[in-house]
Motif scaffolding. Structure first.
Motif, PDB file in Angstrom:
ATOM      1  N   GLY A   1       0.830  -1.200   0.000  1.00 46.57           N
ATOM      2  CA  GLY A   1       0.000   0.000   0.000  1.00 46.57           C
ATOM      3  C   GLY A   1       0.860   1.242   0.000  1.00 46.57           C
TER       4      GLY A   1
ATOM      5  N   ASN B   1      -2.342   4.614   3.966  1.00 47.43           N
ATOM      6  CA  ASN B   1      -3.596   3.957   3.603  1.00 47.43           C
ATOM      7  C   ASN B   1      -4.086   2.970   4.666  1.00 47.43           C
TER       8      ASN B   1
ATOM      9  N   GLN C   1      -1.788   1.098   6.858  1.00 45.20           N
ATOM     10  CA  GLN C   1      -0.808   0.111   7.336  1.00 45.20           C
ATOM     11  C   GLN C   1      -0.427   0.354   8.801  1.00 45.20           C
TER      12      GLN C   1
ATOM     13  N   VAL D   1      -3.493  -6.090  -0.817  1.00 42.82           N
ATOM     14  CA  VAL D   1      -3.311  -4.653  -1.086  1.00 42.82           C
ATOM     15  C   VAL D   1      -4.257  -3.859  -0.191  1.00 42.82           C
ATOM     16  N   ILE D   2      -3.726  -2.882   0.522  1.00 44.95           N
ATOM     17  CA  ILE D   2      -4.544  -2.015   1.368  1.00 44.95           C
ATOM     18  C   ILE D   2      -4.663  -0.642   0.704  1.00 44.95           C
ATOM     19  N   TYR D   3      -5.911  -0.172   0.587  1.00 41.46           N
ATOM     20  CA  TYR D   3      -6.174   1.108  -0.085  1.00 41.46           C
ATOM     21  C   TYR D   3      -7.307   1.803   0.659  1.00 41.46           C
TER      22      TYR D   3
ATOM     23  N   MET E   1      -2.071  -0.527  -5.785  1.00 44.18           N
ATOM     24  CA  MET E   1      -1.818   0.298  -4.594  1.00 44.18           C
ATOM     25  C   MET E   1      -2.332   1.724  -4.749  1.00 44.18           C
ATOM     26  N   THR E   2      -2.259   2.246  -5.962  1.00 40.71           N
ATOM     27  CA  THR E   2      -2.683   3.638  -6.195  1.00 40.71           C
ATOM     28  C   THR E   2      -4.144   3.723  -6.617  1.00 40.71           C
TER      29      THR E   2
END
Length: 535
Positions: A319, A323, A325, A501-503, A525-526
């Protein structure tokens, strides 16, 4: 040849015979570097090689014991960074120096406020910032709060800040350490535009492929002295690594799978509110509560995050910074209040204190070794005890067992190749890579049940990086469950058994590291690639 041509031919920076000694260590010895104007000049070397000390000398933060500095052909002597700024040198530090609660404009003019009739002239500042941003391709919104900016934007603000002060020579210290590939591409485009405007950039980095992609010239520093000056077109990353450390470039590739069926850590619906922690209303589930907050337009730092990490598995979290983490780590560690459930080896630990969670076997390599991992003014053996003070070997009855703690610190020093005169040495005397190896050794001790590894190789050289990767792989093979958070996408892809993936506080995609490139991962990620799309 005209006087003008002679003037432009002068090197932007000349360092001749720079030597700097500290008690018990020579940080720099007879350094010689010539930086041509209008170029990107990279300086590479291991941690502890002397790069940071050298840049602090060039920026006026420290005085050399011997040697001379010339800027644009004129010998200079700096007492403070203000002296360096006066002759056109600006520095963007690896750890950004911005005030989160100020706007972009306020941060840029801080300490160099334009005045008109004795009052702050924000109109003039805004005009100048807008002109600088347009001229150098550094797009920013002057009125946004810095705390709302992503890492790439913050970096642009830092660069604008030094340009605003009139810098024509920029020192960038590890500028890509926290950027995803797309942001690195943007930064490099910015640097090319700065170069086209005649500015000079001194670029310090561990990422050798990036150095080869952007630099016009490269200087290699090893053990405090310059060992080579090379043209990027004449060397490969592998040859550059050999010049730096005398060994070939490591790769983070993980060997065969060791993942078991036993879940070590299970996280269910972890939710963290942006405006503080409120008790769950009676009879309302976490899911319903989170949905209500979302419908009210409330921001959630963590939004119903659920995951599990099995013994023998490295689960990577990818990420862009900011976002969720950090909040995820803090919620698992019990540092931050959260809704939802955290289980360790089948036991609900959601109500436990951080100390009790540590005692139950959660190891933690923090994302910022200076702020969260070490007491810099304390000795290595005292730092070994940190977070482990209630357990052996640190504890003996009600006392700290100094002898056992020192002996175990010596064991870590030897097993993890921590280069130090002894265990009584202060942590601040070690290079970043050696500080990191000490933390990894400490957190791997005492047979942890689960390990959080947050940016475990950030800002360390290829030698220390390879050693830390080996320790993580060995621990995984021995059955340790690891949650890996990293901005190094090659590291995430190479070490992880699976990636989430963290968003914006949510887990948006589960990916197989064997089937994804860093560019694709950066897209997820973006938010450029939606999580439910087929890869």
């Amino acid at each position: 040849m005209s006087a003008d041509t002679l003037a432009t031919a002068r090197p932007a920076v000349e360092l001749e015979g720079i030597t700097k000694r500290f008690p018990g260590v020579v940080a720099n010895h007879d350094i010689r570097i010539t930086v041509q104007p209008g170029t990107v000049h990279a300086i590479v070397g291991e941690n502890g090689a002397g790069k940071s000390t050298l840049m602090k000398i060039l920026y006026g933060m420290q005085k050399p014991d011997e040697g001379t500095i010339k800027v644009n052909g004129t010998e200079v002597s700096f007492r403070t960074p203000s002296d360096a700024i006066e002759v056109g040198i600006g520095m963007v530090h690896q750890h950004f120096m911005l005030a989160d609660n100020f706007t972009v404009l306020e941060n840029i003019i801080l300490g160099a406020e334009p005045k008109r009739a004795g009052r702050l002239d924000t109109a003039a500042a805004r005009k100048r910032i807008t002109e600088l941003a347009a001229a150098h391709g550094l797009r920013v919104d002057p009125d946004r709060l810095v705390e709302d900016l992503g890492v790439g934007d913050r970096q642009r603000v830092e660069i604008l800040k030094v340009l605003y002060r009139g810098a024509r020579i920029l020192i960038l210290d590890e500028p890509t350490a926290v950027l995803v590939p797309q942001e690195v591409d943007e930064l490099f485009q910015n640097l090319r535009e700065l170069k086209a405007e005649g500015l000079t950039v001194i670029f310090i980095s561990h990422k050798l492929d990036e150095v080869l992609g952007i630099a016009d010239a490269i200087t290699v520093i090893r053990r405090g002295t310059t060992v080579a000056s090379v043209d990027p077109g004449d060397v490969t990353a592998r040859q550059l690594a050999e010049l730096m450390v005398g060994s070939e470039l490591p790769t983070p590739e993980t060997r065969e799978s060791t993942v078991t069926d036993t879940v070590a850590l299970r996280v269910s619906q972890l939710t963290v509110e942006a405006d503080g922690h409120h008790a769950l209303p009676k009879g309302v589930s976490v899911g319903d509560y989170a949905a209500r907050l979302r419908s009210e337009g409330k921001r959630l730092l963590l939004d119903e995050v659920s995951l599990q990490v099995r013994k023998g598995e490295i689960l990577g979290i990818a990420g862009v910074e900011g976002n969720g983490q950090s909040e995820l780590i803090e919620a698992i560690m019990g540092i931050r209040a959260a809704h939802g459930r955290v289980e360790l080896n089948g036991r609900d630990i959601s109500g436990w204190s951080t100390l009790r969670r540590r005692e139950a076997g959660i190891g933690y390599i923090p994302e910022d070794r200076h702020r969260q991992g070490l007491l810099l003014e304390a000795s290595l053996w005292e730092n070994r005890v940190l977070g482990h003070q209630t357990r052996k070997p640190a504890r003996n009855g009600i006392w700290v067992d100094r002898r056992a703690s020192k002996a175990d610190t010596q064991r870590i020093v030897e097993a993890y190749d921590v280069r130090t005169p002894g265990v009584d040495t202060l942590a601040l005397a070690l290079s970043g890579g050696n500080q990191q190896k000490l933390i990894v050794g400490r957190e791997m001790s005492g047979e942890p049940a689960f390990l959080i590894a947050a940016h475990p190789t950030r800002g360390v050289d290829v030698g220390a990086q390879a050693a830390i990767w080996d320790h993580l792989r060995d621990a995984r093979a021995a059955g340790l469950a690891v949650l890996l958070i990293s901005a190094d996408l090659d590291e995430l892809i190479g070490l992880s058994d699976s990636i989430q993936v963290i968003y914006r506080g949510r887990l948006v995609a589960g990916l197989d590291p064997r089937e994804i490139t860093p560019e694709q991962l950066g897209g997820y990620m973006t938010g450029a690639i939606a999580g439910n799309e087929e890869m």
